[in-house]
Design an enzyme around this catalytic site. Sequence first.
Site, short mmCIF file in Angstrom:
data_model
loop_
_atom_site.label_atom_id
_atom_site.label_comp_id
_atom_site.label_asym_id
_atom_site.label_seq_id
_atom_site.Cartn_x
_atom_site.Cartn_y
_atom_site.Cartn_z
N ARG A 1 0.74 -1.30 -0.15
CA ARG A 1 0.45 0.23 0.11
C ARG A 1 0.91 1.05 0.26
O ARG A 1 0.92 2.46 -0.74
CB ARG A 1 -0.32 0.11 1.43
CG ARG A 1 -2.13 -0.76 0.40
CD ARG A 1 -3.14 -1.31 1.84
NE ARG A 1 -4.15 -1.06 1.86
CZ ARG A 1 -4.81 -2.25 2.25
NH1 ARG A 1 -5.36 -2.07 4.08
NH2 ARG A 1 -6.64 -2.41 1.89
N LYS B 1 -23.19 -15.43 -0.73
CA LYS B 1 -24.54 -15.46 0.53
C LYS B 1 -25.00 -14.15 -0.42
O LYS B 1 -24.77 -13.25 -1.14
CB LYS B 1 -24.92 -14.59 1.59
CG LYS B 1 -24.32 -15.87 2.43
CD LYS B 1 -24.77 -15.67 4.24
CE LYS B 1 -24.92 -16.35 5.32
NZ LYS B 1 -24.86 -16.01 6.15
N GLY C 1 -12.77 -8.45 -0.93
CA GLY C 1 -11.35 -9.61 -0.51
C GLY C 1 -10.71 -10.45 -0.80
O GLY C 1 -9.31 -10.77 -1.34
N GLY D 1 -14.46 -2.66 0.62
CA GLY D 1 -16.06 -2.55 0.93
C GLY D 1 -15.88 -0.29 -0.21
O GLY D 1 -17.32 -0.80 -0.43
P1 ADP Z 1 -15.33 -10.91 -1.39
O1 ADP Z 1 -14.35 -11.19 -1.45
O2 ADP Z 1 -14.36 -11.35 -3.27
O3 ADP Z 1 -16.36 -9.65 -2.21
P2 ADP Z 1 -17.39 -12.96 -0.92
O4 ADP Z 1 -17.09 -12.76 0.50
O5 ADP Z 1 -19.02 -12.40 -0.98
O6 ADP Z 1 -16.41 -12.59 -2.09
O7 ADP Z 1 -17.41 -14.31 -1.53
C1 ADP Z 1 -16.27 -15.64 -0.25
C2 ADP Z 1 -16.77 -16.42 -0.01
O8 ADP Z 1 -17.86 -17.01 -0.19
C3 ADP Z 1 -14.99 -17.70 0.08
O9 ADP Z 1 -14.61 -17.48 1.54
C4 ADP Z 1 -15.63 -18.59 -0.74
O10 ADP Z 1 -15.08 -20.25 -0.30
C5 ADP Z 1 -16.70 -19.06 -0.21
N1 ADP Z 1 -18.25 -19.61 -1.09
C6 ADP Z 1 -18.19 -19.84 -1.84
N2 ADP Z 1 -18.72 -20.92 -3.36
C7 ADP Z 1 -19.28 -20.96 -1.62
C8 ADP Z 1 -20.32 -21.87 -1.81
N3 ADP Z 1 -20.56 -22.98 -2.52
N4 ADP Z 1 -20.05 -23.30 -0.30
C9 ADP Z 1 -19.78 -22.00 0.11
N5 ADP Z 1 -18.73 -20.70 0.64
C10 ADP Z 1 -18.82 -20.27 -1.12
MG MG Z 2 -15.07 -11.15 1.77
#
Ligand code: ADP
Ligand code: MG
Length: 395
Positions: free
Chosen positions: A37, A198, A352, A375
């Site tokens: 960073r 989710k 992230g 975020g």
């Molecule tokens: P980002 O941080 O890139 O915005 P998210 O935090 O929304 O992404 O999602 C990442 C998480 O979702 C990871 O920890 C991953 O393991 C989980 N994940 C992805 N697909 C599944 C699944 N089919 N079942 C459970 N967890 C999942």
């Molecule tokens: Mg995440």
Amino acid sequence: MSLKTMDQFDPYDKKILCRVDINVPLGPDGVPTDISRIQRVAPTLKELSQRGGRLILLAHLGRPDGHPNPDYSLRGLCSVLEDVLRHPVTFIPDLLSPEAEEAVNDLQAGDVALGENIRFYPGEESNDPSFVEALARLGEVYVNEAFSASHRAHASIVGIAQKRPAFAGRLMAQELEALESGLTHPEHPLLAIVGGAKVSTKLALLSHLIEKVDQLMVGGGMANTFLLARGFSIGSSLCEPSMVGAAQEILKKAQERGVLILLPTDVMVRDQRGVPRVRPLTEVEDGDNILDVGPHTRQEIPRILEGCRTVTWNGPLGLFEEAPFHEGTMALARAVAERTQADLLVSVAGGGDTVAALHQAGCDEDLTYVSTAGGAFLEWLEGQTLPGLVPLYES
Ligand code: ADP
Ligand code: MG
């Protein structure tokens, strides 16, 4: 509305308040474990210094919640900044003290000072007017080089920017340009890929993207809720039954707008005995846990990308932290990287876990732009107005 950049003012001999993101991870000994960073903001700081600015850096470290806390002091980063900038850096232990004003007045053209953690002051997060006034007194011009904090209406992000002529730093300008090429003014066809655990955490994102994109690929745990909405059995997989209605709403909007929704055509599950298995969508069993897209879906990815000029991606396609459920996400990362490198695709990604997945795939350098803003990146993708950006545009 046009962005006010560092080309639009003369830094020479000006006291410049520059908000940077140098929120680096610290090891147990207080030494940073990753200074990327700091390295990223260095070119901007060098430029302002070389053009004769008198720099006062404002930054936060961690979440000290409005109280001084030696564990979160920025003092230790002075020597790191000095190494990276190859220039002495004066530390200002208390931005509100008379000594702070003296230190700032002592700065010569090209000099750099670093203020103590801005979040030691309760007025930072509450954007308190008297705190803003005290900070603004220290400088004549304001530069925001902290996109990752610009979704916060804090004193060092919004308050000062309203009191002083405000400009976007070089990185800020780059990030905004990349985001615009990924969503606001993309080359079509535009594919958005949204994964993650989710639907509930990404609902605002999906609702906004569906208004902008030509195709929407839904993966990860959230795809399960969409599969349920389409009437498939998903066994014991992660899903949010309360979100089925919201998923149906998105599917309906997509149909009205002519947006193609791409869901997995097969899946990788962990079966009830804990064994990884490939399942066609119609053969998911009661005890199955869907954890990734299947090999057929994986193979389709290059063909899907061939039909796109721009890809904007947030969220892994599966449980990429755990083999063999990383394969879908890795295949996607590699395919996006390959087409981007061949100049056939503009690709923007962030989040992230998405950044971690790109790193795991060895592709973090190969996309058009990878946002590490967390975020702020997500709120921007949701179509929100980031309060810190507003003062940076010509009204
Ligand atoms: P980002 O941080 O890139 O915005 P998210 O935090 O929304 O992404 O999602 C990442 C998480 O979702 C990871 O920890 C991953 O393991 C989980 N994940 C992805 N697909 C599944 C699944 N089919 N079942 C459970 N967890 C999942
Ligand atoms: Mg995440």
